[in-house]
Motif scaffolding. Structure first.
Motif, PDB file in Angstrom:
ATOM      1  N   ASN A 188       0.918  -1.201   0.065  1.00  0.00           N
ATOM      2  CA  ASN A 188       0.083   0.144  -0.139  1.00  0.00           C
ATOM      3  C   ASN A 188       0.868   1.092   0.048  1.00  0.00           C
ATOM      4  OD1 ASN A 188      -2.546  -1.428  -0.170  1.00  0.00           O
ATOM      5  ND2 ASN A 188      -2.681  -1.392   2.301  1.00  0.00           N
ATOM      6  N   LYS A 190       3.449   1.420  -3.114  1.00  0.00           N
ATOM      7  CA  LYS A 190       2.844   1.755  -4.331  1.00  0.00           C
ATOM      8  C   LYS A 190       2.953   3.547  -4.228  1.00  0.00           C
ATOM      9  CE  LYS A 190      -0.096  -2.131  -5.271  1.00  0.00           C
ATOM     10  NZ  LYS A 190      -1.439  -2.406  -5.524  1.00  0.00           N
ATOM     11  N   LYS A 191       2.560   4.009  -3.371  1.00  0.00           N
ATOM     12  CA  LYS A 191       2.619   5.501  -3.388  1.00  0.00           C
ATOM     13  C   LYS A 191       3.866   6.183  -3.298  1.00  0.00           C
ATOM     14  CE  LYS A 191       0.844   9.405  -3.830  1.00  0.00           C
ATOM     15  NZ  LYS A 191      -0.028   9.604  -4.975  1.00  0.00           N
ATOM     16  N   TYR A 210      -9.992   0.709   4.349  1.00  0.00           N
ATOM     17  CA  TYR A 210      -8.602   0.299   4.207  1.00  0.00           C
ATOM     18  C   TYR A 210      -8.216  -1.077   4.150  1.00  0.00           C
ATOM     19  CZ  TYR A 210      -3.367   0.791   5.474  1.00  0.00           C
ATOM     20  OH  TYR A 210      -2.084   0.627   5.465  1.00  0.00           O
ATOM     21  N   ASN A 211      -7.462  -1.565   3.277  1.00  0.00           N
ATOM     22  CA  ASN A 211      -7.529  -3.018   3.111  1.00  0.00           C
ATOM     23  C   ASN A 211      -6.086  -3.396   3.374  1.00  0.00           C
ATOM     24  OD1 ASN A 211      -7.177  -5.631   2.102  1.00  0.00           O
ATOM     25  ND2 ASN A 211      -7.262  -5.127  -0.127  1.00  0.00           N
ATOM     26  N   SER A 212      -5.871  -3.864   4.932  1.00  0.00           N
ATOM     27  CA  SER A 212      -4.829  -4.117   5.386  1.00  0.00           C
ATOM     28  C   SER A 212      -4.962  -4.981   6.816  1.00  0.00           C
ATOM     29  CB  SER A 212      -3.991  -3.023   5.546  1.00  0.00           C
ATOM     30  OG  SER A 212      -2.447  -3.493   5.966  1.00  0.00           O
ATOM     31  N   PRO A 234     -12.874  -4.972   3.067  1.00  0.00           N
ATOM     32  CA  PRO A 234     -11.923  -5.338   1.966  1.00  0.00           C
ATOM     33  C   PRO A 234     -10.741  -6.118   2.191  1.00  0.00           C
ATOM     34  CG  PRO A 234     -12.263  -2.783   2.091  1.00  0.00           C
ATOM     35  CD  PRO A 234     -13.066  -3.393   3.637  1.00  0.00           C
ATOM     36  N   THR A 278     -12.199   3.870  -7.541  1.00  0.00           N
ATOM     37  CA  THR A 278     -12.266   2.555  -6.771  1.00  0.00           C
ATOM     38  C   THR A 278     -12.054   3.114  -5.536  1.00  0.00           C
ATOM     39  OG1 THR A 278      -9.820   2.024  -6.932  1.00  0.00           O
ATOM     40  CG2 THR A 278     -11.464   1.179  -8.620  1.00  0.00           C
ATOM     41  N   ASP A 306      -9.899   1.873  -3.472  1.00  0.00           N
ATOM     42  CA  ASP A 306      -8.401   2.077  -3.531  1.00  0.00           C
ATOM     43  C   ASP A 306      -7.796   3.233  -4.012  1.00  0.00           C
ATOM     44  OD1 ASP A 306      -7.971  -0.423  -2.338  1.00  0.00           O
ATOM     45  OD2 ASP A 306      -7.295  -1.335  -4.253  1.00  0.00           O
ATOM     46  N   ASP A 307      -8.269   3.964  -4.934  1.00  0.00           N
ATOM     47  CA  ASP A 307      -7.967   5.455  -5.391  1.00  0.00           C
ATOM     48  C   ASP A 307      -7.845   6.375  -4.019  1.00  0.00           C
ATOM     49  OD1 ASP A 307      -7.506   4.402  -7.939  1.00  0.00           O
ATOM     50  OD2 ASP A 307      -9.546   5.041  -8.379  1.00  0.00           O
ATOM     51  N   VAL A 323      -7.698   5.326  -0.993  1.00  0.00           N
ATOM     52  CA  VAL A 323      -6.916   4.803   0.242  1.00  0.00           C
ATOM     53  C   VAL A 323      -5.380   5.548  -0.263  1.00  0.00           C
ATOM     54  CG1 VAL A 323      -5.850   2.889   1.031  1.00  0.00           C
ATOM     55  CG2 VAL A 323      -8.338   3.065   1.097  1.00  0.00           C
ATOM     56  N   MET A 324      -5.068   5.349  -1.579  1.00  0.00           N
ATOM     57  CA  MET A 324      -3.880   5.824  -2.009  1.00  0.00           C
ATOM     58  C   MET A 324      -3.393   7.190  -1.879  1.00  0.00           C
ATOM     59  SD  MET A 324      -2.160   3.194  -3.004  1.00  0.00           S
ATOM     60  CE  MET A 324      -0.823   3.797  -4.036  1.00  0.00           C
TER      61      MET A 324
END
Length: 354
Positions: free
Chosen positions: A12, A15-16, A162-164, A227, A302, A304-305, A307-308
């Motif tokens: 996560n 990527k950023k 938050y997917n973690s 998620p 999405t 995720d967008d 979250v990022m």
């Protein structure tokens, strides 16, 4: 100058970090470590949802070290001491968003990290998680009062999207509300907050007599499907309010607090604010609230967008610190050791689309 950078993992925050490194005019991404086998050999841009970069992710640590980067951007949630030692003793600096500020959380591993820094002539800087820059924000704020009685830092978010689960279960999410070890689980999982308290104390020039942790919990009254195909069952923890306090005598002078919730089915009902609140009690008392929102040209398709977008403020303090860390003497460096961290290479030359 341009700094040659190796990215360590593409989760996560990783990527950023890749997004930020490739967009920064003063940084040059030269390699990337892949933690999982299915990412080995794939283009880093593809892994991070951007255009191909012509750089393949690898799990060959020796090959990455042989690139001779100025710095590794190390983004695993929990630091691997063996990996850090290999990087640092090779003379490569590290900036990290892992559970690391002064290395206390590593216990005996901290001495190994310090030795590796000395052998390699390298420096490691941990910006802290959740994100750690908020401690620096509090320190700067305290500098405009002529008397400081107490400093409070509160982070408050609904983390439903938050997917973690790998980072939240160790905090206590999903445990039965009456689990006998719940307090101990949260204390261990939030141990980085202890380092944050010590960092603020160091900035104030005070020796603490103790640091304590206490947490309160809320349970969900319904099953929560989250998620990552993760479910928190009814009757289990879906809200955590953890407070780490630094004491002088019996007096609490520093508080670092996290209030995290999931959804609208909590019992008891909590209504946390969104963002970060820093309160410096003193003369004068100063209260600052930090929140963030998308820019005019943001396109979120999405969850995720979104979250990022939020993870930007976790990734960036470490990246902003790269020039200062490269120039610093060997060893563990914190915000109190480094000069003012300057946001170089991030200014856009064209206005954003509205």
């Amino acid at each position: 100058m341009t700094y040659r950078v190796v990215q360590w993992t593409t989760g996560n925050v990783g990527k950023k970090s890749v997004h930020a490194i490739t967009a920064n005019t003063e940084l040059d991404l030269v390699g990337c470590y892949a933690w999982s086998a299915d990412k080995v050999g794939r283009d880093v841009g593809e892994l991070c949802g951007i255009d191909p970069l012509g750089i393949a992710a690898t799990d060959d640590v020796d090959a990455l070290l042989a690139l001779g980067p100025d710095c590794v951007v190390y983004n695993p949630m929990f630091a691997d001491v063996d990996d850090l030692v290999r990087i640092l003793e090779a003379g490569i600096n590290v900036v990290t968003t892992s559970e690391f500020i002064d290395g206390t959380c590593l216990c005996a591993g901290r001495d190994r990290v310090v030795d590796a820094c000395e052998r390699g002539g390298a420096t490691i800087f941990g910006s802290g998680i959740n994100p750690g820059f908020i401690q620096l924000f509090a320190i700067v704020t305290a500098g405009i009062s002529d008397r400081v009685d107490r400093i409070s830092i509160v982070e408050s978010f609904d983390t439903t999207i938050y997917n973690s689960p790998a980072t939240e279960i160790p905090m206590g999410f999903g445990y039965p509300i009456g689990h006998p070890e719940l307090q101990a689980v949260t204390e261990k999982g939030s141990g980085i907050f202890r380092e944050a308290v010590l960092l603020v104390a160091d900035a104030l020039g005070v020796d603490l007599d103790g640091v304590r942790c206490q947490a309160d919990y809320a349970q969900t009254t319904e099953d929560l499907l989250l998620p990552g195909d993760w479910t928190i069952a009814a009757g289990c923890v879906a809200g955590i309010d953890v407070r780490w306090t630094g004491l002088v005598g019996d007096r609490q002078i520093i508080e670092v607090r996290g209030v995290w919730t999931k959804g609208q089915t909590l019992e008891p009902v909590w209504s946390p604010s969104f963002g970060y609140t820093i309160t410096v009690e003193g003369r004068p008392t100063i209260k600052s609230t930090l929140s963030f929102e998308p820019p005019p040209d943001f396109v979120g398709e999405t969850l995720d967008d979104f979250v990022m977008l939020g993870l930007t403020i976790t990734a960036m303090p470490a990246i902003t610190a790269i020039p200062a860390v490269v120039a610093a003497p060997p060893g563990i460096a914190t915000y109190t050791d480094l000069p003012l961290l300057l946001p170089r290479g991030v200014l856009t030359t064209t206005p954003p689309r509205s």
